[in-house]
Design an enzyme around this catalytic site. Structure first.
Site, PDB file in Angstrom:
ATOM      1  N   GLU A 145      39.154 -14.470  26.621  1.00 34.91           N
ATOM      2  CA  GLU A 145      40.585 -14.707  26.441  1.00 34.91           C
ATOM      3  C   GLU A 145      40.830 -16.218  26.460  1.00 34.91           C
ATOM      4  O   GLU A 145      39.920 -16.997  26.765  1.00 34.91           O
ATOM      5  CB  GLU A 145      41.376 -14.025  27.552  1.00 34.91           C
ATOM      6  CG  GLU A 145      41.202 -12.512  27.590  1.00 34.91           C
ATOM      7  CD  GLU A 145      42.030 -11.844  28.685  1.00 34.91           C
ATOM      8  OE1 GLU A 145      42.715 -12.567  29.457  1.00 34.91           O
ATOM      9  OE2 GLU A 145      41.988 -10.605  28.766  1.00 34.91           O
ATOM     10  N   SER A 150      33.645 -17.399  30.739  1.00 37.78           N
ATOM     11  CA  SER A 150      32.531 -17.153  31.652  1.00 37.78           C
ATOM     12  C   SER A 150      32.995 -16.387  32.895  1.00 37.78           C
ATOM     13  O   SER A 150      32.233 -15.622  33.481  1.00 37.78           O
ATOM     14  CB  SER A 150      31.888 -18.485  32.063  1.00 37.78           C
ATOM     15  OG  SER A 150      31.270 -19.105  30.954  1.00 37.78           O
ATOM     16  N   THR A 178      34.102 -12.574  17.456  1.00 37.42           N
ATOM     17  CA  THR A 178      33.244 -12.502  16.278  1.00 37.42           C
ATOM     18  C   THR A 178      33.525 -11.242  15.471  1.00 37.42           C
ATOM     19  O   THR A 178      33.690 -10.154  16.035  1.00 37.42           O
ATOM     20  CB  THR A 178      31.774 -12.522  16.724  1.00 37.42           C
ATOM     21  OG1 THR A 178      31.505 -13.752  17.381  1.00 37.42           O
ATOM     22  CG2 THR A 178      30.829 -12.349  15.551  1.00 37.42           C
ATOM     23  N   ARG A 285       6.030 -37.809   4.885  1.00 42.15           N
ATOM     24  CA  ARG A 285       6.744 -39.092   4.851  1.00 42.15           C
ATOM     25  C   ARG A 285       5.785 -40.263   5.087  1.00 42.15           C
ATOM     26  O   ARG A 285       5.036 -40.275   6.081  1.00 42.15           O
ATOM     27  CB  ARG A 285       7.836 -39.086   5.918  1.00 42.15           C
ATOM     28  CG  ARG A 285       8.532 -40.423   6.152  1.00 42.15           C
ATOM     29  CD  ARG A 285       9.310 -40.888   4.952  1.00 42.15           C
ATOM     30  NE  ARG A 285      10.203 -41.999   5.305  1.00 42.15           N
ATOM     31  CZ  ARG A 285      10.729 -42.821   4.420  1.00 42.15           C
ATOM     32  NH1 ARG A 285      10.466 -42.662   3.132  1.00 42.15           N
ATOM     33  NH2 ARG A 285      11.531 -43.798   4.804  1.00 42.15           N
ATOM     34  N   GLN A 354      16.082 -36.795  13.765  1.00 42.78           N
ATOM     35  CA  GLN A 354      15.628 -38.180  13.913  1.00 42.78           C
ATOM     36  C   GLN A 354      14.410 -38.456  13.027  1.00 42.78           C
ATOM     37  O   GLN A 354      14.303 -39.521  12.402  1.00 42.78           O
ATOM     38  CB  GLN A 354      15.288 -38.459  15.376  1.00 42.78           C
ATOM     39  CG  GLN A 354      14.968 -39.905  15.687  1.00 42.78           C
ATOM     40  CD  GLN A 354      16.202 -40.795  15.674  1.00 42.78           C
ATOM     41  OE1 GLN A 354      17.330 -40.301  15.694  1.00 42.78           O
ATOM     42  NE2 GLN A 354      16.008 -42.103  15.611  1.00 42.78           N
ATOM     43  N   ILE A 355      13.512 -37.500  12.957  1.00 44.59           N
ATOM     44  CA  ILE A 355      12.319 -37.651  12.121  1.00 44.59           C
ATOM     45  C   ILE A 355      12.703 -37.810  10.654  1.00 44.59           C
ATOM     46  O   ILE A 355      12.089 -38.584   9.914  1.00 44.59           O
ATOM     47  CB  ILE A 355      11.383 -36.440  12.327  1.00 44.59           C
ATOM     48  CG1 ILE A 355      10.700 -36.539  13.704  1.00 44.59           C
ATOM     49  CG2 ILE A 355      10.349 -36.332  11.215  1.00 44.59           C
ATOM     50  CD1 ILE A 355       9.996 -35.282  14.136  1.00 44.59           C
ATOM     51  N   HIS A 356      13.756 -37.103  10.246  1.00 45.22           N
ATOM     52  CA  HIS A 356      14.204 -37.181   8.852  1.00 45.22           C
ATOM     53  C   HIS A 356      15.062 -38.415   8.576  1.00 45.22           C
ATOM     54  O   HIS A 356      15.327 -38.727   7.410  1.00 45.22           O
ATOM     55  CB  HIS A 356      14.989 -35.928   8.481  1.00 45.22           C
ATOM     56  CG  HIS A 356      14.133 -34.743   8.158  1.00 45.22           C
ATOM     57  ND1 HIS A 356      13.424 -34.057   9.119  1.00 45.22           N
ATOM     58  CD2 HIS A 356      13.862 -34.139   6.972  1.00 45.22           C
ATOM     59  CE1 HIS A 356      12.761 -33.064   8.538  1.00 45.22           C
ATOM     60  NE2 HIS A 356      13.004 -33.094   7.244  1.00 45.22           N
ATOM     61  N   GLU A 388      28.323 -16.617  25.349  1.00 41.94           N
ATOM     62  CA  GLU A 388      27.633 -15.555  26.080  1.00 41.94           C
ATOM     63  C   GLU A 388      27.013 -16.049  27.379  1.00 41.94           C
ATOM     64  O   GLU A 388      25.872 -15.728  27.716  1.00 41.94           O
ATOM     65  CB  GLU A 388      26.622 -14.851  25.169  1.00 41.94           C
ATOM     66  CG  GLU A 388      27.348 -14.164  24.032  1.00 41.94           C
ATOM     67  CD  GLU A 388      26.502 -13.243  23.201  1.00 41.94           C
ATOM     68  OE1 GLU A 388      25.556 -12.656  23.747  1.00 41.94           O
ATOM     69  OE2 GLU A 388      26.814 -13.095  22.017  1.00 41.94           O
TER      70      GLU A 388
END
Length: 409
Positions: A145, A150, A178, A285, A354-356, A388
């Site tokens: 609501e 929780s 949902t 990369r 971050q890697i990308h 949840e």
């Protein structure tokens, strides 16, 4: 880019060695269903703004038709597995690998409501389960609501079900629900009149007095469309109580415990997708004349994540098996699995982005038309730590088990 299937790191380094025989086929079945019915539309689902028209019908119906919605249920309605929850969580992981928000839709339809409807009277189950499993009926689960999420203690609930001789009359508002915009039925947790108890009811969404608000506009999980449901003197037959009237909180908490394990499985699916994208980038990369994966920093970081992912998958499977063996609370494993796996999903999404570099931050490169998925994963992952059972609350649940309620409260 995400147009081609990713190499699955888990298929190479992780093995379902402890899976019971009855669910050994489930991952293959679910992966094929996801590839056929979800993958072709997943990126579109992730990017379009929430609306009633945007509900992901093709993926929803496709997954149902492929048998995914039957997994959580016993025969004669469902697949009749011995390990219903374990099988359902494996399906959830496979869906989340391609779309976290569709895993949320599946959780609402096939985990929260599957557990809530286990408390329904047999003739009610016979009435609604075939439609749920076929995907012809959509289900929502309503506990939250505006001021109760929780904390679902009955005194916190403002939605009230007043008893009459042969029915209940509901008034109140539920939020973040949902599937509500297209739902046929909803399982609703209500305060039981003026008492300090709660009752769980199955409500026909076509009932007079039920109204659904406009879809919420969210940062992520756009395929998991949520909206308020308002109940204005809505009458519900007495036989639509889920469990004993006045003891609905137990029904709701049992459903949410199962949901936590399902969200843990979703977290594993999201984390696995992020790991696979990260590995693909590290292997391809070039930076300063070397592969990015030759940098020891990322080698160690990915080794840590792969180890954590192994643990997270084992944790959700153990928690699921406990539920399958009849422990309706599933604690503390349910809370451990959910909080651990969803934190990992966020950590891995952040490191994969971050890697990308800039490509991880982009949805599409205008000059080439290339599209990238990591910004979607990054947006979607955060909600896993919130719904949840917020992870902070779950730490308290775990502490109560470890230290004792007499100390923790």
């Amino acid at each position: 880019m995400t147009t081609d299937p990713l190499p699955r790191i888990a298929d190479r380094i992780w093995h379902d060695v402890f899976l019971p025989e009855d669910v050994a086929h489930v991952r293959e079945m679910a992966r094929a269903a996801v590839a056929a019915h979800l993958a072709p539309v997943a990126r579109e689902i992730a990017q379009r703004e929430e609306s009633v028209e945007a509900f992901p019908w093709s993926a929803f119906k496709g997954l149902a038709g492929a048998g995914c919605f039957a997994v959580p249920f016993e025969a004669p309605f469902g697949a009749g597995l011995t390990h219903l929850m374990l099988g359902t969580c494996i399906v959830t992981e496979e869906i989340a690998y391609e779309s976290s928000s569709l895993a949320g839709v599946y959780d609402g339809q096939c985990i929260l409501n599957a557990r809530a409807l286990s408390f329904a009277q047999p003739h009610i189950r016979e009435q609604v389960l075939p439609g749920l499993i076929s995907g012809d009926l959509v289900f929502a689960f309503a506990t939250t609501e505006p001021d109760a999420s929780s904390d679902l203690t009955p005194t916190a609930l403002k939605t009230v079900a007043a008893r009459t001789a042969d029915r209940f009359v509901i008034n109140g508002r539920k939020r973040w629900i949902t599937n509500s915009v297209v739902a046929d039925w909803v399982c609703v947790l209500c305060r039981d009149g003026d008492s300090e108890n709660a009752t769980m009811l199955l409500v026909d969404m076509r009932s007079p007095g039920v109204s659904v608000g406009a879809p919420d506009l969210k940062m992520g999980h756009r395929g998991q469309i949520t909206a308020d449901i308002v109940f204005d003197n809505v009458t519900v037959p007495a036989d639509h109580a889920l469990g004993e009237p006045g003891r609905g909180l137990a029904s709701a908490l049992a459903s949410l415990a199962a949901g936590r394990v399902g969200i843990a499985a979703a977290g594993v699916g999201v984390a696995q997708a992020a790991l696979d994208l990260a590995v693909q980038r590290l292997r391809s990369r070039q930076l300063f004349g070397r592969k990015l994966g030759e940098m020891q920093y990322w080698q160690y970081k990915l080794a840590e994540h792969a180890t954590a992912l192994e643990a997270a998958r084992a944790m959700y499977q153990k928690a699921a098996v406990r539920l399958d063996r009849g422990d309706r609370s599933g604690e503390p494993e349910a809370s451990m699995a959910k909080s651990y796996a969803t934190r990992l999903a966020n950590d891995l999404a952040r490191d994969a982005l971050q890697i990308h570099g800039g490509y991880g931050f982009a949805r599409q490169i205008a000059a080439t038309g290339e599209t990238y998925r990591l910004e979607e994963i990054y947006r979607d992952a955060k909600i896993l730590e919130i719904f949840e059972g917020a992870n902070e609350v779950l730490q308290w649940v775990i502490a109560r088990q470890v230290i004792g309620r007499d100390i923790t409260g």
